[in-house]
Design a protein around this motif. Structure first.
Motif, PDB file in Angstrom:
ATOM      1  N   ILE A  54     -70.595  13.795  22.142  1.00 13.56           N
ATOM      2  CA  ILE A  54     -69.790  14.554  23.091  1.00 13.56           C
ATOM      3  C   ILE A  54     -68.666  13.630  23.519  1.00 13.56           C
ATOM      4  O   ILE A  54     -68.911  12.528  24.008  1.00 13.56           O
ATOM      5  N   VAL A  55     -67.440  14.065  23.306  1.00 18.74           N
ATOM      6  CA  VAL A  55     -66.270  13.251  23.620  1.00 18.74           C
ATOM      7  C   VAL A  55     -65.867  13.558  25.058  1.00 18.74           C
ATOM      8  O   VAL A  55     -65.295  14.610  25.344  1.00 18.74           O
ATOM      9  N   ARG A  56     -66.191  12.651  25.960  1.00 21.19           N
ATOM     10  CA  ARG A  56     -65.922  12.856  27.390  1.00 21.19           C
ATOM     11  C   ARG A  56     -64.464  12.593  27.741  1.00 21.19           C
ATOM     12  O   ARG A  56     -63.943  13.183  28.688  1.00 21.19           O
ATOM     13  N   GLN A  57     -63.800  11.715  27.003  1.00 22.14           N
ATOM     14  CA  GLN A  57     -62.363  11.469  27.191  1.00 22.14           C
ATOM     15  C   GLN A  57     -61.731  11.184  25.838  1.00 22.14           C
ATOM     16  O   GLN A  57     -62.317  10.480  25.014  1.00 22.14           O
ATOM     17  N   GLY A  58     -60.552  11.748  25.624  1.00 20.38           N
ATOM     18  CA  GLY A  58     -59.806  11.479  24.406  1.00 20.38           C
ATOM     19  C   GLY A  58     -59.978  12.504  23.302  1.00 20.38           C
ATOM     20  O   GLY A  58     -59.498  12.303  22.189  1.00 20.38           O
ATOM     21  N   LEU A  59     -60.623  13.620  23.588  1.00 22.52           N
ATOM     22  CA  LEU A  59     -60.884  14.636  22.563  1.00 22.52           C
ATOM     23  C   LEU A  59     -59.598  15.097  21.879  1.00 22.52           C
ATOM     24  O   LEU A  59     -59.557  15.254  20.659  1.00 22.52           O
ATOM     25  N   ASP A  60     -58.548  15.301  22.652  1.00 23.16           N
ATOM     26  CA  ASP A  60     -57.303  15.829  22.088  1.00 23.16           C
ATOM     27  C   ASP A  60     -56.630  14.869  21.114  1.00 23.16           C
ATOM     28  O   ASP A  60     -55.783  15.287  20.326  1.00 23.16           O
ATOM     29  N   SER A  61     -56.999  13.589  21.145  1.00 20.14           N
ATOM     30  CA  SER A  61     -56.376  12.626  20.239  1.00 20.14           C
ATOM     31  C   SER A  61     -57.016  12.639  18.852  1.00 20.14           C
ATOM     32  O   SER A  61     -56.443  12.113  17.899  1.00 20.14           O
ATOM     33  N   LEU A  62     -58.193  13.230  18.737  1.00 20.65           N
ATOM     34  CA  LEU A  62     -58.906  13.251  17.457  1.00 20.65           C
ATOM     35  C   LEU A  62     -58.325  14.316  16.530  1.00 20.65           C
ATOM     36  O   LEU A  62     -57.681  15.259  16.984  1.00 20.65           O
ATOM     37  N   ASN A  63     -58.585  14.151  15.243  1.00 16.85           N
ATOM     38  CA  ASN A  63     -58.189  15.184  14.286  1.00 16.85           C
ATOM     39  C   ASN A  63     -58.872  16.501  14.645  1.00 16.85           C
ATOM     40  O   ASN A  63     -59.909  16.521  15.293  1.00 16.85           O
ATOM     41  N   ARG A  64     -58.295  17.569  14.225  1.00 14.47           N
ATOM     42  CA  ARG A  64     -58.847  18.896  14.504  1.00 14.47           C
ATOM     43  C   ARG A  64     -60.115  19.114  13.682  1.00 14.47           C
ATOM     44  O   ARG A  64     -60.190  18.745  12.511  1.00 14.47           O
ATOM     45  N   ALA A  65     -61.128  19.724  14.290  1.00 11.56           N
ATOM     46  CA  ALA A  65     -62.375  20.026  13.584  1.00 11.56           C
ATOM     47  C   ALA A  65     -62.122  21.120  12.555  1.00 11.56           C
ATOM     48  O   ALA A  65     -61.494  22.139  12.845  1.00 11.56           O
TER      49      ALA A  65
END
Length: 112
Positions: A54-65
């Motif tokens: 579970i990405v609590r911070q920084g999710l938007d920086s990751l590649n799209r699922a």
């Protein structure tokens, strides 16, 4: 290099941890490279959900699922809107805060 903060988990990192990983590395690879032995029963081929984080911070920086990952996540224990399979989530330039769920669907725990 981005910093990945892992919240305390009783099995994988009881005190929590902070690691660094080069951009372009999957979260799973970054964890394993830093001796955080997250389960990855399918050997990072996007065929199970044992590396769920579970990405609590920084999710938007990751590649799209991709659709395949999203379909698998539907079977993950403790699914949340910020859930990703760590083998598919690629670190970018932003720091991350991760939580490894307490359980996975892999009842026969692998020793990787």
């Amino acid at each position: 290099m981005p910093v990945i903060k892992i919240l305390a988990h009783p099995d994988y990192c009881p005190a929590g941890a902070e690691i660094t990983a080069p951009a372009g590395t999957s979260i799973c690879e970054a964890l394993l490279d830093n001796r955080i032995r997250i389960e990855h029963a399918c050997e990072m081929s996007c065929a199970c959900t044992t590396c769920h984080v579970i990405v609590r911070q920084g999710l938007d920086s990751l590649n799209r699922a991709e659709e395949e990952e999203e379909d698998l996540l539907d079977r993950a224990w403790g699914l949340e809107p910020q859930s990703r399979l760590s083998c598919q989530a690629i670190v970018a330039q932003q720091d991350l805060v991760l939580e490894i769920p307490r359980y996975s669907i892999n009842h026969a725990k692998e020793n990787h």
